[in-house]
Scaffold this motif. Structure first.
Motif, PDB file in Angstrom:
ATOM      1  N   PHE A  12      97.854   3.299  84.718  1.00 23.28           N
ATOM      2  CA  PHE A  12      98.377   1.945  84.519  1.00 23.28           C
ATOM      3  C   PHE A  12      98.254   1.139  85.807  1.00 23.28           C
ATOM      4  N   ARG A  13      98.254  -0.174  85.630  1.00 25.08           N
ATOM      5  CA  ARG A  13      98.264  -1.077  86.769  1.00 25.08           C
ATOM      6  C   ARG A  13      99.623  -1.777  86.814  1.00 25.08           C
ATOM      7  N   LEU A  14     100.365  -1.563  87.884  1.00 27.73           N
ATOM      8  CA  LEU A  14     101.671  -2.197  88.045  1.00 27.73           C
ATOM      9  C   LEU A  14     101.490  -3.607  88.603  1.00 27.73           C
ATOM     10  N   GLU A 173      98.297  -2.808  81.861  1.00 29.41           N
ATOM     11  CA  GLU A 173      99.119  -3.486  82.865  1.00 29.41           C
ATOM     12  C   GLU A 173     100.597  -3.410  82.489  1.00 29.41           C
ATOM     13  N   ILE A 174     101.395  -2.923  83.426  1.00 31.87           N
ATOM     14  CA  ILE A 174     102.858  -2.881  83.249  1.00 31.87           C
ATOM     15  C   ILE A 174     103.454  -3.992  84.108  1.00 31.87           C
ATOM     16  N   ASP A 175     104.087  -4.939  83.469  1.00 31.19           N
ATOM     17  CA  ASP A 175     104.652  -6.079  84.200  1.00 31.19           C
ATOM     18  C   ASP A 175     105.989  -5.685  84.823  1.00 31.19           C
ATOM     19  N   HIS A 176     105.892  -4.807  85.802  1.00 29.69           N
ATOM     20  CA  HIS A 176     107.083  -4.308  86.496  1.00 29.69           C
ATOM     21  C   HIS A 176     106.635  -3.732  87.832  1.00 29.69           C
ATOM     22  N   TYR A 177     107.610  -3.340  88.684  1.00 33.01           N
ATOM     23  CA  TYR A 177     107.246  -2.758  89.974  1.00 33.01           C
ATOM     24  C   TYR A 177     107.378  -1.238  89.968  1.00 33.01           C
ATOM     25  N   PHE A 178     107.829  -0.664  88.851  1.00 33.40           N
ATOM     26  CA  PHE A 178     107.808   0.784  88.679  1.00 33.40           C
ATOM     27  C   PHE A 178     107.757   1.092  87.186  1.00 33.40           C
TER      28      PHE A 178
END
Length: 307
Positions: A12-14, A173-178
């Motif tokens: 995933f891409r954070l 893409e995960i719209d988060h920082y973790f």
């Protein structure tokens, strides 16, 4: 209707704290400062409890456990922010993502358990002072602290198993920082009904049961304080547990707000800000609250500084 492209993903891409690169660096530096303050505060508290014999009591034993959990949870959640700022590499493998989710979730559950245990400790200290050392024996304290770990691991295990069975995703893409649970669930195109059912039944029952077990001792504590005839006595008794009340309110307010935001389906930006509060601000505030509002900790710090 928008077509959902089914995509098998190995990583995933954070997105991080912000999708604006310049803003991401500034926010990352601010979070790093908060993290360092949190680290110094919690490590100082751990050293004080370990070195000062006056703090070798059940209350400070559980407080030490809370400091370990705070250091671990903030490091687990925030380390990728610093890695992205330094290396510009925001990719994370699926296995690493699930591991981070599992560790962070376990630490959160453990913190809930420790806060409930600390409430019970304050109840015994104030409402049953003559039996305090008998009830809160060293054996019981160690047992409560140790059992909270396997309990947390087992409670979260079904969630991780269900998430690991996701076979496709709309986006990588995960719209988060973790790797948090809700953002990960939002991008999957697999059936999440079983996961939602487990969270709704077991997750909510667990959290609200421990919240109930955290609050109930304070109901008895308040009733006990109200029976004290002297206003000085009432103030002194309340002061002994005011630090823990503030920590509980700080932790649960952010947790409940995150839950409400998720239920209302607000934008992920709101959830990210609440997550930052929970993973950065709360671990920083806990040692400050116990240091500034606790005479024993301040006295221990003065003794060690003189030494």
């Amino acid at each position: 209707m928008i077509s959902r492209n089914r995509t098998l993903i190995e990583g995933f891409r954070l997105i991080g704290v912000s999708d604006v690169p310049e803003l991401q660096v500034v926010i990352s530096l601010l979070i790093l400062l908060i993290y360092l303050i949190s680290l110094v505060g919690n490590l100082t508290l751990l050293l004080l409890v370990g070195l000062d014999v006056h703090l070798h009591t059940p209350m400070y034993f559980f407080l030490s456990n809370l400091s370990v959990i705070d250091i671990s949870s903030s490091t687990t959640a925030l380390h990728k922010i610093f890695a992205i700022a330094l290396t510009q590499n925001n990719m994370v493998s699926t296995s690493a993502c699930l591991t981070q989710l599992y560790i962070f979730g376990t630490l959160t559950i453990n913190e809930i358990s420790i806060l409930a245990t600390m409430s019970f400790d304050r109840y015994v200290a104030i409402c049953r002072p003559l039996h305090y050392h008998t009830v809160m024996s060293r054996r019981l304290c160690v047992l409560l602290a140790v059992l909270s770990w396997p309990f947390a691991f087992l409670e979260l295990l079904p969630t991780i198993v269900l998430v690991s069975r996701f076979t496709c995703y709309i986006s990588k893409e995960i719209d988060h920082y973790f790797c948090d649970l809700l953002p990960l669930r939002d991008i999957t195109c697999s059936d999440t009904s079983l996961l939602d059912l487990y969270i709704e039944i077991f997750g909510n029952i667990f959290v609200f049961t421990l919240l109930f077990l955290t609050i109930i001792p304070y109901v008895f504590i308040i009733l006990s304080i109200l029976r004290i005839s002297s206003s000085v006595g009432r103030h002194k008794t309340f002061y002994t547990c005011s630090s823990h009340i503030m920590v509980v309110m700080l932790f649960y307010s952010s947790l409940i707000l995150q839950y409400i935001v998720a239920i209302l389906g607000k934008n992920i930006g709101s959830n990210k800000m609440l997550s930052l509060f929970n993973t950065a601000i709360v671990p920083m505030m806990n040692p400050l609250i116990y240091s500034l509002k606790n005479k024993d900790v301040k006295s221990a710090l003065q003794r060690k500084l003189k030494w």
